[in-house]
Design an enzyme around this catalytic site. Sequence first.
Site: not given
Length: 585
Positions: A183, A345, A374, A440-441, A485
């Site tokens: 968080d 994105d 992106e 993260h990709d 992922d």
Amino acid sequence: MNLGAIIHRTESEMAYLCDDHTAQIRLKTEKNDIYTVAIIAGDPYSLRSRPDLVPFYQQPQPMKKIMSDAVYDYWQITVTSDKSRLGYAFIITDQNQQQIILTDKGFIAADDQSMLEDMNTYFRMPFFQVIDRFKGIDWVSKTIWYQIFPERFANGDTTNDPKGTKPWDAIVNPKWDDYYGGDLQGVLDHLDHLVDLGVNGIYFNPVFKAPSNHKYDTENYYEIDPDFGDKELFKQVVNAAHTRGIKIMLDAVFNHIGDKSPIWQDVIKNGASSKYADWFHVHDFPVHYTPTDNFEFAVDANYDTFDYTPHMPKLNTANRQVQDYLLNIAKYWVTEFDIDAWRLDVANEIDHHFWRRFHDELQQIKPDFYILGEIWHNSQAWLNGDEFTGVMNYTYTGAIIDHFINHHLNQTALLETLSSQLMLYRDATNAMMFNALDSHDTPRIKTLSHDNMDLVKQMFAFTFMQPGVPSIYYGTEYGMTGENDPDNRKPMVWETQLQDQDMYQTMQQLIIFRKQFATIFAKGSLEFGTENGMLWIQRDDIVGYFNTSQHQQKLDVTTDEVLLSNNFIDGTLLTDGFVICRQTI
């Protein structure tokens, strides 16, 4: 002479303003076909109105061959004009000393006097329109980004943990729908870690209200997801970061929306009668799809989506109401929370008309606002100064990975690929590109490197010397691992015994180095090549050597000042080693 391979385009990355009175001009020719190129350039009106002057076509200036890829050589020169206008042509001499001139009218003979005297023969920059010039952003060029996937960085407040939250575990292999309680309070609690590391920009993956752990399926763009906190807490994070000299970039998903959004729910409920029916690309009503065993896949949705994901219906950004809705959101987080950048994105799947509005309205609020798209392919159409500041530089960093790790590219092929990519864009644009080796990709770089940390250090050192701004994915500074992922989204490793402190210290040193010479890396000269089994790259007086061969290499740097090194011992550069020096003059 291969005339078909001689290429120049005006008003592009081949002819652009560097500043108010200076233009950069490029020409590309078939590799190894041309011996020299010279430019003839000057005020076109002088040919007609100033007979007292020596005609500029009698004053050729040599161009420099700055780079080569597998197909082309690239020639470049910087030209100034006190009249803020330019006419120019290229005198091209091949290896056999045959000569021809490339003009706006095509090729002409080198002695075609009537054409040379005609001002309309020449390529033109009719007036140096400063307002149209691509403008880099100073603070961006000095930034080292740190990417945070909020759900996995730190759990600072257990009271907002979603149902089923699992214990924090940095070595677990998470499932796609797991929650660990990360968080914004966790980010706030660990800002001093980022200060100690040395980064000065945070790129947040989405923080807006959404049902998933990744938050790319936005439900409400105006609310922080309650799993992460609230807007007041987010404002504290921004203010605390700014106090520490850290910029904030949020991730915006404007291509599509989550199917839990009230807007899409209204379309489901009311069909063609919904006031939002034209906000999407619906082929017929009612909307429907056939669920499959894969929650994120459906082949027969009767509406356009991101990929084949039925839960992410695509927004119709050609609709003025949708444009206004999204632009109000974008401006809200700037005006109310003072964020410094948007990462956009799936930016390539949204129309240029929308992005031009986006650019203009954001720049009015904050002239030095960073707009990052992106895009995974050629991005020339978005990088002309009226849409994005930069893009995620996947092709560039992918080539680095394909040489250093995958060995799909040899040293020459790597440099050819990097050259080709750099020549797609203006120099100022290249300085704004976002260089990430993992995210993260993608799989984590340590995993891709088969746990070879010397190789990881070497790749980061090479990347930190490139044009563009480097990014560090959370935990990479401590040697975190992960396949694709969701495995690349493990909870952050805060347990000291699991942290790679040696990697952390190397990353600190690289960040200090990058900051110290930020101006050189943003605006300095760039050359690279191969020598005795090593790659080398030179930025002004800083040169780096990288041994990507299978054999140790002798290297004499006794006259140089060593700035950084790894696996460099007594003048020998070991495999996977690097040394970066400052040359003495």
